[in-house]
Write a protein that holds these residues in place. Structure first.
Motif, PDB file in Angstrom:
ATOM      1  N   ASP A 159       0.810  -1.216   0.000  1.00 12.31           N
ATOM      2  CA  ASP A 159       0.000   0.000   0.000  1.00 12.31           C
ATOM      3  C   ASP A 159       0.844   1.267   0.000  1.00 12.31           C
ATOM      4  N   SER A 185       0.646   5.734 -10.628  1.00 10.85           N
ATOM      5  CA  SER A 185      -0.204   4.935  -9.744  1.00 10.85           C
ATOM      6  C   SER A 185       0.004   5.283  -8.273  1.00 10.85           C
ATOM      7  N   GLU A 218      -2.910   6.679  -5.865  1.00  9.39           N
ATOM      8  CA  GLU A 218      -3.371   5.899  -4.717  1.00  9.39           C
ATOM      9  C   GLU A 218      -3.395   6.741  -3.450  1.00  9.39           C
ATOM     10  N   ARG A 259      -6.785   7.281  -1.292  1.00 13.94           N
ATOM     11  CA  ARG A 259      -6.843   6.894   0.117  1.00 13.94           C
ATOM     12  C   ARG A 259      -7.109   8.110   1.012  1.00 13.94           C
ATOM     13  N   ALA A 283      -8.614   1.516  -3.452  1.00 15.95           N
ATOM     14  CA  ALA A 283      -7.222   1.718  -3.843  1.00 15.95           C
ATOM     15  C   ALA A 283      -6.785   0.691  -4.890  1.00 15.95           C
ATOM     16  N   VAL A 327      -6.725   1.718  -8.695  1.00 17.16           N
ATOM     17  CA  VAL A 327      -5.807   2.712  -9.249  1.00 17.16           C
ATOM     18  C   VAL A 327      -4.963   2.134 -10.375  1.00 17.16           C
TER      19      VAL A 327
END
Length: 600
Positions: free
Chosen positions: A211, A238, A242, A246, A301, A304
């Protein structure tokens, strides 16, 4: 047979067991395999937990019991397996008194069924074990666990263990959740099994996802966050995208706001990855409706990477030649394919108006003049048509393309009309969450693709009109005939005709849904076929809600078209080997305690 006052049951003579080394005994209806090994007496359930082979016919060596069917191995004293695909075997406490062997046939279980099957589901996902997935999904539903719980565990697994993000497996899971209430009880188990096994397969051997965190601050205006997100997706960043997404979730942006953010990026270029990017996004949001918004952070997420890496249709020749379709859209959008100012002006002009679909709108959408299509949609926005209203019309046209698909085309072209249909469905479903002006772009993109698919309806397969097949037959018989049609290759038009006959003979649409659902789930249906049925059910439900504003005949036709479409699509792809159904049947029988091994 004596029963000791502690609950132990006398089952064997000690001396006899020592001589034979093993015995098959029964205690309170339980078949138990007794072993005398290394000076100890052990008792286990005689059914191998993998596929039911009688374990008293297995081998014991060095403290290990080995089943002879698939060579599953078990630690004899506690029953734990060496092989994750096999499950642990139940052991029973043993006592010896006065030369007799006693067994407690009902010992306390280590875990209640719901916890046991939840643990096994995790193993099935991690190891991509179909039989374990089947047994655990069936076991969980039999234990009255709501399907949302194993679905949530599967969504969490699928978003964590696939570096490339949301894909077909999680989309299938979302589709199955959307139709689960339309199915018979046993087919609901098949649906959950289907979704979970596809996620397990999709993640098999894939690297895990790592993540990117949200920003440390959530004090960012939504419009700015949305702009950042779109800019990052545009340059295929990306990681940055993300963090923006988030942060939107962490800042407690509403469902509608987060949907707007995603839709904007997903429509900055038309028809990304043949529609899959927007369709995946829609299924992520729909899945959250089942499992809860507290899963939104990781689930969204995972969208993405599919967005940032998507193929862009405005870079493809089919959208540029012989007619530059992108320029047609740019003129409406405001001079650029990712603009919205032109649409905003049209929407503002129609903000106080109530729109009614023109009588010729469907024929225009299904016509061969892209400029007329774009003009008709632009005029509709100017006259007050909402994204939801327009998306409903384009979805109906896309369903017609599938229903009228000509079987003289190449088989792979079924997917061409299918992609347009599921994309149009995604646009329409997003309209439930947001009325963002960017959603109009999705409507226009879907309509252009309906236009591009026109040659696949040349000549068009006939769609049975309401009343055309009123044979007076029993609808139950028609449903049986429909299932039999799926047993034969090439019965595409007959499947469509039978659906029309079913409606004409007064059949209950809910029964038709259950029949189509069963026909789908007994097959090794692929990604697109599973999608197609779910989109058809959604389109049918939408048409059913139009009864107040449309004529009865128009509603009847609008309802039957998606059901005819999916029946034809299914018939084109069936029958299959039905390997998944074989696994499901074995799992169901094992969970019921039935005999699988013929020699048992």
């Amino acid at each position: 047979m004596a029963t000791h006052d502690t609950g132990f049951v006398e089952v064997a003579d000690l001396e006899s067991l020592e001589e034979s080394g093993r015995e098959l005994v029964s205690a309170n209806g339980a078949a138990i395999a007794l072993f005398h090994h290394e000076g100890e007496i052990r008792a286990v359930d005689n059914r191998c937990p993998h596929m039911g082979f009688p374990l008293h016919e297995g081998s014991v060596d060095d403290g290990i019991l080995t089943c002879h069917w698939h060579h599953a191995r078990f630690e004899l004293s506690c029953g734990d397996t060496f092989d994750p695909w096999a499950d642990d075997v139940q052991t029973y406490p043993v006592d010896v008194r006065d030369g007799s062997v006693y067994v407690d046939p009902d010992p306390p279980r280590d875990l209640p069924p719901a916890e046991h099957w939840a643990d096994r589901l995790e193993t099935g996902l991690e190891e991509n074990l179909r039989l374990v997935v089947a047994k655990s999904t069936i076991g969980l539903l039999d234990a009255d666990v709501p399907y949302q719980e194993p679905m949530a565990a599967t969504v969490e697994f699928g978003t964590r263990y696939r570096e490339m993000g949301w894909s077909s497996g999680l989309t299938i899971l979302g589709c199955m959740a959307n139709v689960i209430d339309d199915l018979e009880e046993t087919d609901r188990k098949r649906a959950l099994y289907t979704g979970v096994r596809h996620v397990a397969s999709d993640c098999a051997s894939e690297p895990p996802n790592f993540d990117q965190p949200s920003f440390a601050t959530t004090d960012v205006e939504f419009d700015r966050l949305k702009r950042w997100f779109r800019d990052c997706v545009e340059v295929r960043d990306s990681d940055g995208a993300e963090r923006c997404l988030r942060t939107a979730v962490a800042a407690d942006c509403s469902d509608a706001e987060v949907a707007e953010l995603v839709v904007a990026a997903a429509t900055d270029h038309p028809y990304l990855s043949t529609g899959h990017a927007l369709d995946f996004a829609n299924k992520a949001f729909e899945s959250l409706e089942h499992v809860g918004w507290d899963h939104a952070d990781d689930a969204l997420a995972s969208l993405v990477d599919p967005l940032a890496t998507a193929a862009r249709s405005d870079e493809q020749s089919s959208w540029r030649q012989p007619i530059d379709l992108v320029v047609l859209l740019e003129d409406v959008y405001g001079g650029d394919i990712s603009a919205t100012n032109g649409l905003e002006e049209l929407a503002a002009a129609g903000s106080e108006r109530t729109w009614e679909p023109p009588a010729d709108l469907q024929s225009t959408l299904l016509g061969d003049d892209p400029e007329a299509i774009v003009d008709a949609l632009a005029a509709a926005v100017h006259e007050g048509a909402t994204p939801e209203e327009l998306a409903t019309q384009v979805l109906a046209a896309a369903a017609t393309r599938v229903a009228q698909f000509g079987t003289a085309n190449e088989f792979s072209d079924w997917n061409t009309v299918h992609h347009t249909f599921t994309y149009a469905n995604a646009v329409r479903q997003f309209a439930r969450r947001t009325d963002a002006v960017e959603l109009y772009r999705g409507v226009f993109d879907a309509a252009i693709n309906v236009y591009l698919d026109r040659f696949l309806n040349t000549p068009p397969a006939p769609i049975p009109e309401p009343g055309e097949n009123d044979t007076g037959r029993d609808p139950e018989t028609i449903r049986e005939d429909l299932l039999e049609t799926f047993d034969e290759e090439g019965e595409v038009n007959e499947a469509g005709r039978l659906v029309g006959e079913f409606f004409d003979c007064g059949g209950d649409p809910d029964e038709l849904k259950r029949t189509l659902g069963h026909g789908l789930l007994r097959e090794d249906a692929g990604f697109h076929t599973l999608q197609n049925l779910e989109a058809a059910f959604r389109a049918f439900d939408l048409a059913s809600g139009e009864a107040e504003s449309q004529s009865e005949n128009a509603v009847g036709r609008r309802q039957r078209v998606p059901m005819i479409a999916t029946a034809r699509y299914m018939a084109a792809h069936f029958p299959t080997r039905r390997e998944a159904e074989q696994t499901f049947t074995i799992a169901a029988r094992l969970n019921r305690g039935e005999t699988i091994h013929e020699g048992e």
